[in-house]
Design a protein around this motif. Structure first.
Motif, PDB file in Angstrom:
ATOM      1  N   THR A 180       0.843  -1.186   0.000  1.00 60.06           N
ATOM      2  CA  THR A 180       0.000   0.000   0.000  1.00 60.06           C
ATOM      3  C   THR A 180       0.888   1.249   0.000  1.00 60.06           C
ATOM      4  N   PRO A 181       0.341   2.398  -0.377  1.00 59.13           N
ATOM      5  CA  PRO A 181       1.156   3.633  -0.288  1.00 59.13           C
ATOM      6  C   PRO A 181       1.734   3.858   1.105  1.00 59.13           C
ATOM      7  N   GLU A 182       1.002   3.454   2.141  1.00 57.34           N
ATOM      8  CA  GLU A 182       1.547   3.595   3.499  1.00 57.34           C
ATOM      9  C   GLU A 182       2.758   2.678   3.692  1.00 57.34           C
ATOM     10  N   GLN A 218       6.550   3.806   4.515  1.00 60.16           N
ATOM     11  CA  GLN A 218       7.251   3.228   5.665  1.00 60.16           C
ATOM     12  C   GLN A 218       8.630   2.705   5.254  1.00 60.16           C
ATOM     13  N   LEU A 219       8.707   1.998   4.120  1.00 58.41           N
ATOM     14  CA  LEU A 219       9.991   1.480   3.662  1.00 58.41           C
ATOM     15  C   LEU A 219      10.936   2.601   3.258  1.00 58.41           C
ATOM     16  N   GLU A 220      10.377   3.625   2.610  1.00 62.08           N
ATOM     17  CA  GLU A 220      11.236   4.746   2.246  1.00 62.08           C
ATOM     18  C   GLU A 220      11.809   5.425   3.478  1.00 62.08           C
ATOM     19  N   LEU A 273       3.461   8.324  -7.802  1.00 66.13           N
ATOM     20  CA  LEU A 273       3.478   9.160  -6.598  1.00 66.13           C
ATOM     21  C   LEU A 273       4.433   8.583  -5.549  1.00 66.13           C
ATOM     22  N   ALA A 274       4.465   7.251  -5.434  1.00 68.81           N
ATOM     23  CA  ALA A 274       5.427   6.647  -4.504  1.00 68.81           C
ATOM     24  C   ALA A 274       6.858   6.941  -4.953  1.00 68.81           C
ATOM     25  N   ARG A 290      -0.881  11.721  -0.124  1.00 68.81           N
ATOM     26  CA  ARG A 290       0.198  10.867   0.377  1.00 68.81           C
ATOM     27  C   ARG A 290       1.579  11.370  -0.050  1.00 68.81           C
ATOM     28  N   VAL A 291       1.602  12.394  -0.903  1.00 66.52           N
ATOM     29  CA  VAL A 291       2.880  12.934  -1.372  1.00 66.52           C
ATOM     30  C   VAL A 291       3.402  13.926  -0.337  1.00 66.52           C
TER      31      VAL A 291
END
Length: 702
Positions: free
Chosen positions: A375-377, A381-383, A452-453, A539-540
């Protein structure tokens, strides 16, 4: 009936009367009329003396006529009386018949009452007859019933030997025997059949067990897999008169297929040492396509078409992998190398041509409906994990300064060089990813969220770039990396805006139009589509989200201006010009509120340009158009003669002289230029080539 009886039933008449009953009320009047007619006739006959000699003849003739009439009257009355007599006799006969029928019914009722009492006395006899029939059925089926325990044991042996089809045939024979005894015995369950329920459950578990290892059986023993599937399918079509709960082996078989597949690849908890995640992902890169190939080549031929084996395999593996990765992210914090490996594998390798994007994977897999693995979340989190652990690089650079300054410069240069190489490869991969998606060669189901991610990833790298700047000293390599990051950001934003533009262009085809003048529906559709597209922008990270929102608003306004310049509408009077001006004002306000709601500051919005165009349309005196055009040129220096001419065409009331006068104001005085921070707007809006008669002799279109 004899004549004496008939005479007794006939009514008697008074003597001397010629007709029965009382006289009619009109009889006296009729006699008077008859006498008058007779006198008139007689006076006419005997008017002359010579006719008196024939008086006797006339008298005798009338006497005969009178007698004839009386005889006819008597005959009619006698006939009537005989009909009445016959009717009375028939009524008497009917009454006698009704009395006889009533007596017969009373006798029948009594007989029925007696039969009911007799039936009650026969009830024990009927029960004995029913028991006799049951005993007769049991006596006929006794040899088969004695063989039931042995048949149950034999069926159990067949199940243990995995001879599922033979076991199912034996089970059905036993159940058929149970049905044959169930109805005659009135639903009585014999103890000999108590073992059929556990036997059927054992066979169902054997079917599930075979389906749970479908991939292995397809390679080693496909006959067993086919037998298990056939048992489930045949039993799904079977109906029974027994009051038993449905076995639903088909559903259990499909569920076992999924659970067995997940258990094979994701059954054990994922406990990896730091740095070992990349090896596990590489093993999946090899195992999952092989599993899908096995499903298509070996498992699918063993199953009915409605099982959709390839789709089932693809979606089951995807959901199992997705759940496994969620559990991994909920566990201990990953290292930087593992976080990077997971991000790269899920965003590029998994959807790439080696796995789910493979051309060998046919449309049966239906991978376009798969949810994102992360998911984008999860991606954010990984970033964050990766960015926070870049501090290791900063610590290494500081440690090298303790050895020598030259070693520090070499480590610093190496890091910048590797980062620059990574940015170039990443940018190339992004271009290929976008190109394949747009051409339809490898459709990404969540194309915009991936972009976006990636933008968040670029922001994270930009924010951590300061660790590569030793003590604030300048560096040409660092400037190149910063330029590469800026170019990557612009490229990502451009790809996102191209996706937005692809959704909005069909909606702007109907603007401007008569419908646009009278209704806000066209812009409502544009705003609805824009809001839905921009929902993921939240989310950006800042400041990239403000840049993205500003560019999205600018894209919408440019499309609006492009539509206005196409010459699709010419106002037919002052009322339509007022409507168009009002529509521009309302649309500007709607766009402003839309992007304010999305979080874009009003000071950077481009929608106010529509208010300037509204003033140009709202002007009542065409002779003053030169002033409005000059004012428009001062606000937007890049507006051209073609743009102004298209707007004058929209007004629909400008003569050639007025048009030339208005266009000449564009060249009067010093030519303004874009102020600091002001971006070009009209120069990005193409206009159809106008007619030469609407151009200035020295203009660019002349």
């Amino acid at each position: 009936m004899d004549s004496a009886t008939k005479d007794e039933m006939q009514p008697s008449l008074p003597p001397g009367s010629s007709c029965p009953g009382p006289e009619w009320p009109e009889q006296e009047r009729a006699e008077q009329l008859a006498r008058g007619a007779a006198l008139k006739w007689a006076s006419g006959i005997f008017y002359r003396p010579e006719q008196l000699a024939r008086l006797g003849q006339y008298r005798s003739r009338e006497v005969q006529r009178t007698c004839s009439l009386e005889a006819r009257i008597k005959s009619v009355v006698q006939s009537y009386l005989e009909g009445v007599k016959t009717g009375v006799w028939q009524l008497a006969q009917a009454f006698e018949a009704v009395q006889g029928t009533r007596e017969a019914l009373d006798q029948a009722h009594g007989l029925l009452q007696g039969m009911v009492e007799a039936t009650e006395t026969l009830k024990p006899l009927r029960e004995q007859v029913a028991q006799h029939k049951q005993l007769q059925v049991l006596s006929q089926l006794l040899p088969r019933l004695r063989a039931v325990p042995a048949a149950v044991a034999h069926t159990q042996t067949l199940i243990g030997a995995q001879r599922l089809l033979e076991a199912y045939v034996c089970l059905r024979e036993l159940e058929q025997l149970q049905e044959e005894t169930w109805a005659p015995l009135g639903g009585l369950e014999l103890p000999v059949f108590e073992g059929l329920g556990p036997l059927a459950e054992a066979l169902g578990q054997a079917v599930e067990a075979a389906a749970g290892v479908a991939g292995q059986l397809a390679r080693e023993d496909p006959a067993l897999l086919v037998a298990a599937v056939r048992v489930a399918e045949v039993d799904a079509r079977h109906t029974t008169s027994l009051e038993l709960p449905p076995r639903d082996w088909r559903r259990r078989c499909l569920q076992a297929l999924q659970e067995g597949l997940e258990r094979t690849h994701f059954g054990t908890p994922l406990l990896l040492e730091p740095g070992a995640l990349a090896g596990w992902l590489e093993a999946l890169r090899v195992a999952l396509p092989a599993e899908l190939a096995t499903a298509e080549a070996l498992v699918a031929p063993c199953c009915p078409p409605h099982y959709k084996v390839v789709r089932l395999w693809a979606h089951t593996l995807h959901s199992g992998l997705r759940r496994c990765l969620q559990q991994l992210l909920e566990g201990p914090k990953l290292g930087a190398a593992d976080a990077f490996a997971l991000l790269h594998w899920t965003l590029h390798v998994y959807l790439g041509p080696e796995m789910m994007g493979s051309l060998e994977l046919g449309p049966e897999a239906d991978v376009s409906q798969l949810e994102p693995l992360l998911t984008p979340e999860n991606i954010e989190q990984l970033e964050a994990m990766f960015v926070t652990q870049i501090q290791i690089l900063e610590e290494n650079i500081r440690v090298t300064s303790l050895v020598s300054e030259s070693l520090q410069r070499r480590v610093h240069g190496m890091a910048l060089s590797e980062l620059g190489t990574f940015l170039r490869s990443f940018s190339d991969a992004l271009i290929r990813f976008s190109r394949d998606h747009i051409r339809g060669e490898a459709m990404a189901p969540h194309y915009v969220p991936y972009l976006l991610a990636t933008l968040n990833y670029q922001s994270a790298l930009s924010s951590s770039l300061s660790v590569l700047q030793p003590d604030g000293a300048g560096s040409g390599d660092l400037a190149l990396v910063e330029a590469g990051l800026d170019e990557l950001q612009r490229r990502i934003c451009r790809l996102v805006l191209e996706a937005l533009l692809a959704e909005l262009q069909p909606l702007f085809e109907g603007l401007p139009s008569r419908r646009w003048l009278s209704s806000p529906e066209l812009l409502d559709d544009v705003c609805e589509r824009t809001v839905r597209f921009c929902q993921d922008f939240r989310r950006v990270r800042n400041p990239a989200v403000q840049l993205l929102l500003a560019e999205a608003e600018r894209t919408v306004v440019l499309q609006y201006l492009r539509a206005l310049m196409q010459g699709r509408l010419v106002c037919r009077g002052a009322d339509e010009r007022i409507q168009a001006a009002q529509r521009l004002q309302n649309d500007a306000a709607q766009l402003r509120e839309l992007f304010l709601g999305l979080g874009l500051e009003e000071s950077v919005q481009c929608a106010p340009v529509l208010l300037s165009l509204r003033d140009l349309l709202n002007l009542r005196d065409p002779m003053l158009l030169g002033l409005e055009v000059a004012g428009l040129r001062q606000k937007f220096p890049d507006v051209s003669e073609d743009h102004v001419s298209a707007l004058l065409d929209l007004r629909g009331d400008v003569s050639r002289e007025q048009r030339l006068a208005a266009l000449s104001s564009l060249q009067a005085g010093p030519q303004p230029s874009l102020s600091a921070g002001q971006r070009a707007l009209f120069s990005l809006v193409p206009v159809p080539t106008p007619a030469l008669s609407s151009c200035l002799p020295s203009g660019p279109c002349a």
